[in-house]
Structure formats: structure tokens, C-alpha cells
Design a protein around this motif. Structure first.
Motif, short mmCIF file in Angstrom:
data_model
loop_
_atom_site.label_atom_id
_atom_site.label_comp_id
_atom_site.label_asym_id
_atom_site.label_seq_id
_atom_site.Cartn_x
_atom_site.Cartn_y
_atom_site.Cartn_z
N LYS A 10 -74.36 -30.28 -37.33
CA LYS A 10 -75.54 -29.78 -36.63
C LYS A 10 -75.80 -30.54 -35.33
CE LYS A 10 -78.42 -30.49 -39.97
NZ LYS A 10 -77.64 -31.23 -40.93
N ASP A 11 -75.16 -31.70 -35.18
CA ASP A 11 -75.36 -32.53 -33.99
C ASP A 11 -74.02 -33.11 -33.52
OD1 ASP A 11 -76.52 -34.01 -31.97
OD2 ASP A 11 -77.34 -35.54 -33.30
N PRO A 12 -73.11 -32.26 -33.07
CA PRO A 12 -71.77 -32.73 -32.72
C PRO A 12 -71.74 -33.73 -31.57
CG PRO A 12 -72.07 -30.46 -32.03
CD PRO A 12 -73.26 -30.82 -32.87
N LYS A 64 -59.63 -32.54 -32.87
CA LYS A 64 -59.66 -31.31 -33.68
C LYS A 64 -60.53 -31.58 -34.90
CE LYS A 64 -55.24 -29.62 -32.14
NZ LYS A 64 -53.91 -29.16 -32.50
N TRP A 65 -61.79 -31.18 -34.82
CA TRP A 65 -62.73 -31.36 -35.91
C TRP A 65 -62.59 -30.20 -36.88
CZ3 TRP A 65 -65.50 -35.75 -36.31
CH2 TRP A 65 -65.61 -36.55 -35.18
N VAL A 105 -63.91 -44.35 -40.47
CA VAL A 105 -63.54 -45.03 -41.71
C VAL A 105 -62.01 -45.07 -41.79
CG1 VAL A 105 -65.63 -44.36 -42.97
CG2 VAL A 105 -63.64 -42.90 -43.06
N PRO A 106 -61.46 -46.09 -42.42
CA PRO A 106 -60.00 -46.12 -42.60
C PRO A 106 -59.54 -44.90 -43.40
CG PRO A 106 -60.98 -48.24 -43.15
CD PRO A 106 -62.10 -47.27 -42.99
N ALA A 107 -58.38 -44.38 -43.04
CA ALA A 107 -57.86 -43.18 -43.72
C ALA A 107 -57.73 -43.42 -45.23
CB ALA A 107 -56.51 -42.80 -43.12
N ALA A 108 -57.29 -44.59 -45.62
CA ALA A 108 -57.15 -44.88 -47.06
C ALA A 108 -58.50 -44.87 -47.76
CB ALA A 108 -56.46 -46.23 -47.26
N GLU A 158 -57.58 -39.49 -36.55
CA GLU A 158 -57.18 -40.26 -35.38
C GLU A 158 -56.42 -41.48 -35.86
OE1 GLU A 158 -59.81 -42.44 -32.21
OE2 GLU A 158 -59.72 -40.29 -31.78
N ALA A 159 -55.12 -41.45 -35.71
CA ALA A 159 -54.24 -42.53 -36.18
C ALA A 159 -54.54 -42.82 -37.65
CB ALA A 159 -54.38 -43.76 -35.30
N GLU A 160 -54.90 -44.05 -37.97
CA GLU A 160 -55.20 -44.44 -39.36
C GLU A 160 -56.69 -44.39 -39.65
OE1 GLU A 160 -53.01 -45.00 -41.87
OE2 GLU A 160 -51.58 -44.25 -40.42
N LEU A 161 -57.43 -43.60 -38.88
CA LEU A 161 -58.87 -43.47 -39.07
C LEU A 161 -59.24 -42.03 -39.35
CD1 LEU A 161 -60.14 -45.58 -36.04
CD2 LEU A 161 -60.09 -46.29 -38.44
N ARG A 162 -60.39 -41.86 -40.01
CA ARG A 162 -61.01 -40.55 -40.15
C ARG A 162 -62.38 -40.66 -39.52
NH1 ARG A 162 -56.60 -40.26 -40.54
NH2 ARG A 162 -55.29 -39.43 -42.19
N LEU A 163 -62.68 -39.72 -38.65
CA LEU A 163 -63.95 -39.70 -37.94
C LEU A 163 -64.83 -38.67 -38.60
CD1 LEU A 163 -62.44 -39.60 -34.33
CD2 LEU A 163 -62.82 -41.58 -35.82
N ILE A 164 -66.08 -38.99 -38.81
CA ILE A 164 -67.01 -38.11 -39.54
C ILE A 164 -68.26 -37.93 -38.70
CG2 ILE A 164 -68.32 -37.80 -41.68
CD1 ILE A 164 -66.30 -39.86 -42.92
#
Length: 64
Positions: free
Chosen positions: A35-37, A5-6, A44-47, A25-31
Motif C-alpha cells: 500500500k506504500d511502495p 522486480k517486486w 533480511v538475509p535470504a536464509a 537482491e543478491a543474498e538479501l530479500r527486501l520486504i
């Protein structure tokens, strides 16, 4: 197909869609680039992501 879910920044807007999207995603954040999904993403770690957002919110806004 990507089942994540972006979400876009609340500061996104306008017609050119220039922004980043973030998924949790768990303890991560995806970035990724909105424009280019399909071009990939980085993790990166959530913290660390929370710390980055805190710094951005505390900094004065600068013109691009």
C-alpha cells in the motif's frame, strides 16, 4: 525509479491490496508494504527469509 522486480504473495487477493511485496537482491530479500511502495523497505538475509517461510508453512493457520 525502483528497478527491482517486486512480487506479491500468492495469498494476496481481494480489492483492498493488503499485502507485502518481496524482491530478491543478491543474498538479501527486501520486504515492503504494497500500500506504500515508496515508504521504504527492510532487508533480511535470504536464509532467514526462507526459514521464516518454512515456519509459516508448517504452522496451522490462525484467524486474524
Amino acid at each position: 525509479m525502483d528497478e527491482r522486480k517486486w512480487r506479491k504473495s500468492s495469498y494476496s487477493g481481494g480489492e483492498n491490496n493488503n499485502c507485502v511485496e518481496v524482491a530478491e537482491e543478491a543474498e538479501l530479500r527486501l520486504i515492503r508494504d504494497s500500500k506504500d511502495p515508496d515508504g521504504g523497505f527492510f532487508e533480511v538475509p535470504a536464509a532467514g527469509f526462507a526459514a521464516l517461510l518454512g515456519c509459516l508453512k508448517a504452522s496451522p493457520r490462525r484467524a486474524a
